[in-house]
Design an enzyme around this catalytic site. Structure first.
Site, mmCIF file in Angstrom:
data_model
loop_
_atom_site.group_PDB
_atom_site.id
_atom_site.type_symbol
_atom_site.label_atom_id
_atom_site.label_comp_id
_atom_site.label_asym_id
_atom_site.label_seq_id
_atom_site.Cartn_x
_atom_site.Cartn_y
_atom_site.Cartn_z
ATOM 1 N N ALA A 191 0.900 -1.407 -0.074
ATOM 2 C CA ALA A 191 -0.421 -0.026 -0.656
ATOM 3 C C ALA A 191 0.993 1.358 -0.527
ATOM 4 C CB ALA A 191 -0.775 -0.261 1.147
ATOM 5 N N ALA A 192 2.302 1.405 -0.056
ATOM 6 C CA ALA A 192 3.513 2.560 -0.295
ATOM 7 C C ALA A 192 2.519 3.564 -1.579
ATOM 8 C CB ALA A 192 4.502 1.986 -0.573
ATOM 9 N N GLY A 193 2.103 3.172 -2.125
ATOM 10 C CA GLY A 193 1.284 3.155 -3.564
ATOM 11 C C GLY A 193 0.594 3.901 -3.099
ATOM 12 N N ASP A 194 0.272 3.279 -2.642
ATOM 13 C CA ASP A 194 -1.834 3.455 -2.511
ATOM 14 C C ASP A 194 -1.476 5.343 -1.458
ATOM 15 O OD1 ASP A 194 -3.040 2.288 -4.232
ATOM 16 O OD2 ASP A 194 -3.050 0.497 -2.436
HETATM 17 N N1 LIG Z 1 11.967 0.924 0.627
HETATM 18 C C1 LIG Z 1 11.654 2.027 0.619
HETATM 19 N N2 LIG Z 1 11.965 2.878 1.057
HETATM 20 C C2 LIG Z 1 11.345 4.633 1.310
HETATM 21 N N3 LIG Z 1 10.050 4.846 0.152
HETATM 22 C C3 LIG Z 1 9.275 3.517 -0.119
HETATM 23 C C4 LIG Z 1 9.605 2.303 -0.403
HETATM 24 N N4 LIG Z 1 9.892 2.210 -1.135
HETATM 25 C C5 LIG Z 1 8.369 2.716 -1.381
HETATM 26 N N5 LIG Z 1 8.585 3.860 -0.654
HETATM 27 C C6 LIG Z 1 7.685 5.218 -0.881
HETATM 28 O O1 LIG Z 1 6.517 4.727 -1.445
HETATM 29 C C7 LIG Z 1 6.063 5.133 -2.851
HETATM 30 C C8 LIG Z 1 5.250 4.285 -3.618
HETATM 31 O O2 LIG Z 1 6.637 3.048 -3.655
HETATM 32 P P1 LIG Z 1 5.935 2.149 -5.658
HETATM 33 O O3 LIG Z 1 6.636 2.920 -6.066
HETATM 34 O O4 LIG Z 1 6.354 0.911 -4.448
HETATM 35 O O5 LIG Z 1 4.726 2.118 -5.712
HETATM 36 P P2 LIG Z 1 3.596 0.606 -5.953
HETATM 37 O O6 LIG Z 1 4.816 -0.075 -6.928
HETATM 38 O O7 LIG Z 1 3.239 2.027 -6.660
HETATM 39 O O8 LIG Z 1 3.610 0.540 -4.698
HETATM 40 P P3 LIG Z 1 2.195 0.144 -4.158
HETATM 41 O O9 LIG Z 1 2.230 -1.977 -4.827
HETATM 42 O O10 LIG Z 1 1.909 0.071 -3.048
HETATM 43 O O11 LIG Z 1 0.400 -0.010 -5.401
HETATM 44 C C9 LIG Z 1 7.345 6.062 -3.348
HETATM 45 O O12 LIG Z 1 7.035 6.919 -4.261
HETATM 46 C C10 LIG Z 1 8.145 6.154 -1.854
HETATM 47 O O13 LIG Z 1 7.194 7.530 -1.364
HETATM 48 MG MG LIG Z 2 0.222 0.876 -6.550
#
Ligand SMILES: Nc1ncnc2c1ncn2[C@@H]1O[C@H](COP(=O)(O)OP(=O)(O)OP(=O)(O)O)[C@@H](O)[C@H]1O
Ligand SMILES: [Mg+2]
Length: 300
Positions: A242-245
């Site tokens: 949920a980082a992206g969310d």
């Molecule tokens: N290992 C990490 N350390 C610090 N910040 C992180 C890390 N992983 C993710 N983030 C933060 O979370 C944001 C979104 O992460 P990511 O690019 O992995 O999104 P995503 O692949 O869309 O993820 P999701 O599967 O949750 O949709 C990044 O831009 C960053 O700010």
């Molecule tokens: Mg995402």
């Protein structure tokens, strides 16, 4: 009327921890079980709600206990809900986490899969009167397209998180003000693994701004004026679920507060990184007070 409207999925995650998956015909005893509210739409709504943006979440649930529990959970996080009661069960995700760290997931879309054009038209006023509409791709594409069409005609800003990854028609892309792909989604959308080439293609197809999220490397903001990169703060990565969310919900909340897009991207990144420092999906999201403290501790 809510200034931020999120239309998307809500589901309950059922998580089982076990040594390994059973062989066909085999019964195994697992170690633990937990259920957590999830779904990209609901997660992003929870992020905006916790940050005090008073968003409205529009989605679909079944007439069942899980649906009620998900609705209550959103309300408790400061999210208003307008849920269509579908003639099927609330969406669920069934997740087996084995000792090798792999997740094995089966999603039953349930009510999420029933949202159609008619449902979206029934909430046209909410979309038209909002400042921002936030969308993802865990509900039928026709519903996403109808929502974007109504928003674009009314001048409501459209943010689209194109996950799960899939190809999209230009008719949708040209209505998107902010597209939030990660690198996998960017490649799926364009066929190009090269970030700049992929983004140029999307700009040509009508997307106005692209925020490419790069995990621990932060994100890029790309538009007709050029490219800016934003570093993520260093955190101890506990769980990136949920980082992206988190980023999407916080970005929408920040834009709605009137921040410039660059500032809103930065705030989204920091909120996403904060969520990475805690386990779980919605359980990893910071309240606005916790986030203020997180930002403070980073700027010392
Ligand atoms: N290992 C990490 N350390 C610090 N910040 C992180 C890390 N992983 C993710 N983030 C933060 O979370 C944001 C979104 O992460 P990511 O690019 O992995 O999104 P995503 O692949 O869309 O993820 P999701 O599967 O949750 O949709 C990044 O831009 C960053 O700010
Ligand atoms: Mg995402």
């Amino acid at each position: 009327m809510a200034e931020i409207v999120i239309i998307g999925s809500m589901n309950m995650d059922f998580v089982i921890n076990c040594d390994r998956l059973p062989e066909p015909g085999e019964t195994l005893t697992g170690r633990s079980f937990a259920r957590h509210p999830g779904g990209k739409g609901a997660n992003q709504a929870a992020a905006a709600g916790l940050l005090g943006a008073r968003p409205l979440f529009i989605g679909a649930r079944g007439a069942d206990e899980i649906g009620q529990s998900l609705e209550d959970n959103l309300n408790h996080q400061g999210v208003e809900t307008e849920l269509i009661t579908a003639d099927t069960e609330t969406g669920t995700a069934h997740i087996f986490v084995t000792d090798d760290g792999e997740s094995h997931i089966i999603v039953i879309p349930g009510a999420n899969g029933t949202l159609d054009n008619g449902d979206i038209r029934s909430v046209a006023t909410e979309i038209q009167e909002a400042k921002i509409l936030l969308l993802q791709l865990e509900i039928p594409l026709e519903a996403v397209m109808e929502a974007a069409r109504i928003a674009a005609e009314a001048g409501t800003t459209v943010i689209l998180d194109p996950a799960p990854a899939q190809e999209l028609p230009d008719e949708l892309l040209e209505r998107v003000d902010y597209l939030l792909p990660n690198e996998t989604e960017l490649k799926m959308l364009t066929g190009s693994a090269e970030i700049e080439a992929a983004c140029n293609q999307l700009l040509t197809r009508g997307v106005k701004n692209i925020i490419v999220t790069l995990g621990d490397k932060g994100a890029l903001l790309i538009n007709a004026e050029g490219e800016k990169d934003f570093a993520a703060p260093e955190v101890e990565a506990v769980d990136t679920t949920a980082a992206g969310d988190a980023l999407a919900g916080a970005f929408a909340a920040a834009l709605n507060k009137g921040l410039e897009p660059e500032e809103a991207v930065r705030e989204g990144i920091y909120y996403g990184s904060a969520a990475v420092s805690r386990p779980g999906a919605q359980s990893s999201l910071f309240s606005s007070a916790e986030f203020a403290e997180f930002l403070n501790s980073r700027s010392e």
